[in-house]
Design a protein around this motif. Sequence first.
Motif, PDB file in Angstrom:
ATOM      1  N   HIS A  33     -94.308 -32.314 122.121  1.00  0.00           N
ATOM      2  CA  HIS A  33     -92.953 -32.484 121.581  1.00  0.00           C
ATOM      3  C   HIS A  33     -92.774 -31.562 120.368  1.00  0.00           C
ATOM      4  O   HIS A  33     -93.663 -31.485 119.512  1.00  0.00           O
ATOM      5  N   LEU A  34     -91.633 -30.897 120.307  1.00  0.00           N
ATOM      6  CA  LEU A  34     -91.283 -30.100 119.134  1.00  0.00           C
ATOM      7  C   LEU A  34     -89.955 -30.603 118.576  1.00  0.00           C
ATOM      8  O   LEU A  34     -88.955 -30.663 119.295  1.00  0.00           O
ATOM      9  N   HIS A  35     -89.948 -30.946 117.294  1.00  0.00           N
ATOM     10  CA  HIS A  35     -88.761 -31.487 116.631  1.00  0.00           C
ATOM     11  C   HIS A  35     -88.244 -30.454 115.619  1.00  0.00           C
ATOM     12  O   HIS A  35     -88.751 -30.350 114.505  1.00  0.00           O
ATOM     13  N   PHE A  36     -87.243 -29.698 116.006  1.00  0.00           N
ATOM     14  CA  PHE A  36     -86.633 -28.729 115.097  1.00  0.00           C
ATOM     15  C   PHE A  36     -85.112 -28.826 115.160  1.00  0.00           C
ATOM     16  O   PHE A  36     -84.412 -27.841 115.327  1.00  0.00           O
ATOM     17  N   PHE A  37     -84.614 -30.048 115.013  1.00  0.00           N
ATOM     18  CA  PHE A  37     -83.176 -30.265 114.964  1.00  0.00           C
ATOM     19  C   PHE A  37     -82.691 -30.174 113.526  1.00  0.00           C
ATOM     20  O   PHE A  37     -83.441 -30.406 112.578  1.00  0.00           O
ATOM     21  N   SER A  38     -81.429 -29.775 113.377  1.00  0.00           N
ATOM     22  CA  SER A  38     -80.783 -29.679 112.054  1.00  0.00           C
ATOM     23  C   SER A  38     -81.567 -28.792 111.091  1.00  0.00           C
ATOM     24  O   SER A  38     -81.792 -29.135 109.920  1.00  0.00           O
ATOM     25  N   LYS A  39     -81.957 -27.619 111.570  1.00  0.00           N
ATOM     26  CA  LYS A  39     -82.736 -26.686 110.746  1.00  0.00           C
ATOM     27  C   LYS A  39     -82.035 -25.340 110.573  1.00  0.00           C
ATOM     28  O   LYS A  39     -82.652 -24.378 110.132  1.00  0.00           O
ATOM     29  N   ASN A  40     -80.767 -25.256 110.938  1.00  0.00           N
ATOM     30  CA  ASN A  40     -80.008 -24.004 110.848  1.00  0.00           C
ATOM     31  C   ASN A  40     -80.594 -22.891 111.714  1.00  0.00           C
ATOM     32  O   ASN A  40     -80.394 -21.701 111.430  1.00  0.00           O
ATOM     33  N   ILE A  41     -81.306 -23.253 112.761  1.00  0.00           N
ATOM     34  CA  ILE A  41     -81.907 -22.268 113.661  1.00  0.00           C
ATOM     35  C   ILE A  41     -80.800 -21.608 114.485  1.00  0.00           C
ATOM     36  O   ILE A  41     -79.958 -22.278 115.061  1.00  0.00           O
ATOM     37  N   ASP A  42     -80.803 -20.282 114.535  1.00  0.00           N
ATOM     38  CA  ASP A  42     -79.812 -19.572 115.341  1.00  0.00           C
ATOM     39  C   ASP A  42     -80.432 -18.757 116.463  1.00  0.00           C
ATOM     40  O   ASP A  42     -79.706 -18.119 117.245  1.00  0.00           O
ATOM     41  N   ASP A  43     -81.755 -18.795 116.581  1.00  0.00           N
ATOM     42  CA  ASP A  43     -82.404 -18.029 117.644  1.00  0.00           C
ATOM     43  C   ASP A  43     -83.734 -18.682 118.009  1.00  0.00           C
ATOM     44  O   ASP A  43     -84.442 -19.211 117.141  1.00  0.00           O
ATOM     45  N   ILE A  44     -84.065 -18.632 119.305  1.00  0.00           N
ATOM     46  CA  ILE A  44     -85.348 -19.136 119.780  1.00  0.00           C
ATOM     47  C   ILE A  44     -86.268 -17.944 119.975  1.00  0.00           C
ATOM     48  O   ILE A  44     -85.999 -17.070 120.815  1.00  0.00           O
ATOM     49  N   GLY A  45     -87.344 -17.906 119.179  1.00  0.00           N
ATOM     50  CA  GLY A  45     -88.289 -16.807 119.277  1.00  0.00           C
ATOM     51  C   GLY A  45     -89.427 -17.121 120.237  1.00  0.00           C
ATOM     52  O   GLY A  45     -89.299 -17.967 121.127  1.00  0.00           O
ATOM     53  N   ASP A  46     -90.544 -16.453 120.026  1.00  0.00           N
ATOM     54  CA  ASP A  46     -91.706 -16.611 120.905  1.00  0.00           C
ATOM     55  C   ASP A  46     -92.538 -17.811 120.456  1.00  0.00           C
ATOM     56  O   ASP A  46     -93.207 -17.773 119.421  1.00  0.00           O
ATOM     57  N   VAL A  47     -92.483 -18.874 121.253  1.00  0.00           N
ATOM     58  CA  VAL A  47     -93.333 -20.050 121.015  1.00  0.00           C
ATOM     59  C   VAL A  47     -94.152 -20.345 122.269  1.00  0.00           C
ATOM     60  O   VAL A  47     -94.472 -21.483 122.578  1.00  0.00           O
ATOM     61  N   SER A  48     -94.482 -19.298 122.979  1.00  0.00           N
ATOM     62  CA  SER A  48     -95.138 -19.435 124.285  1.00  0.00           C
ATOM     63  C   SER A  48     -96.555 -19.980 124.203  1.00  0.00           C
ATOM     64  O   SER A  48     -97.126 -20.358 125.235  1.00  0.00           O
ATOM     65  N   MET A  49     -97.124 -20.055 123.004  1.00  0.00           N
ATOM     66  CA  MET A  49     -98.454 -20.648 122.867  1.00  0.00           C
ATOM     67  C   MET A  49     -98.400 -22.173 123.040  1.00  0.00           C
ATOM     68  O   MET A  49     -99.434 -22.813 123.225  1.00  0.00           O
ATOM     69  N   CYS A  50     -97.217 -22.750 123.005  1.00  0.00           N
ATOM     70  CA  CYS A  50     -97.051 -24.206 123.199  1.00  0.00           C
ATOM     71  C   CYS A  50     -96.968 -24.495 124.706  1.00  0.00           C
ATOM     72  O   CYS A  50     -95.929 -24.910 125.241  1.00  0.00           O
ATOM     73  N   THR A  51     -98.059 -24.283 125.371  1.00  0.00           N
ATOM     74  CA  THR A  51     -98.066 -24.290 126.840  1.00  0.00           C
ATOM     75  C   THR A  51     -97.873 -25.670 127.458  1.00  0.00           C
ATOM     76  O   THR A  51     -97.561 -25.778 128.642  1.00  0.00           O
TER      77      THR A  51
END
Length: 290
Positions: A33-51
């Motif tokens: 599980h990844l919790h990154f809500f309400s963080k002003n994120i505007d782009d999804i980068g490379d998190v491919s290590m979270c297989t």
Amino acid sequence: MVRLTIDLIEKSKSYFKKKRGLSFPKYLKTLTHLHFFSKNIDDIGDVSMCTNLTVLYLYDNKITNICNLDFASKLTHLFLQDNNISSLGNLQNLKRLSNLYLGGNRITLVEGLEELHELTELHLEDQRLASGEKLLFDPRTLLSLAESLCVLNINNNNVDDIRNLSVLKKLRHFSAADNKLHSIGELEAVCSLWPELLQMDLNGNPVCKKLKYRDRLTVSCKKLETLDGKEIKEVTRQFLNNWKAAKDAKRKGIVTQIPSGSLIALPLDSKSLTFVSYYINLIIIDHITI
């Protein structure tokens, strides 16, 4: 600009609480599980290590495009509501995705979901549409979801026609409140093709003001348990079904009225005789139509 990356995960408090001696690369492989809500994120980068990622919370951010999720073949739940997404794409590799939350974005056309054969819930409520726009569905997407989709939420999207949704024969929960649906006949026809429908919410549509709206949908939706937040009792359904059967029978000439108001049976075939005793004892009120 805030981008979801491995570095951002490493800086998060959850990592420092849970790492317990694990190297960071090994920790990433344990993440489900990844919790990154309400963080002003505007782009999804490379998190491919979270297989092993299965649930991703990215709601209430500023994301405009869905990207860099091809690696997430185990993802089952994706929360992207309240972002700035205007088009769907790059979801074809999420073969196990079952729940997709996209409410509060800027989507006008639902498309690109043809490979999501395990999708059971699709939430598209409250799109921020321009004046005159309404939410539309690509027929190819609808056909691909016909055997899997059980929950569909399209509240408040200026929808005025749902006939194309009739292919969703596994639908159990349907929410289309605060739209522009006005045809009771259209609703009856569509609902008759949803044999598993249990809950439906159409509050705030013009059709709700139609004569016998609730009665007619109760008859059309054979398994419906809740309409607009109100329970449909089985005794009510049975009464309405019997009433409709009697009215239909009368129209076909099985039963008629003589001037005195009593009921008599017209000549019947052998198949109809078994029903005469029921129909001649049922009070038919002519001005009420189902």
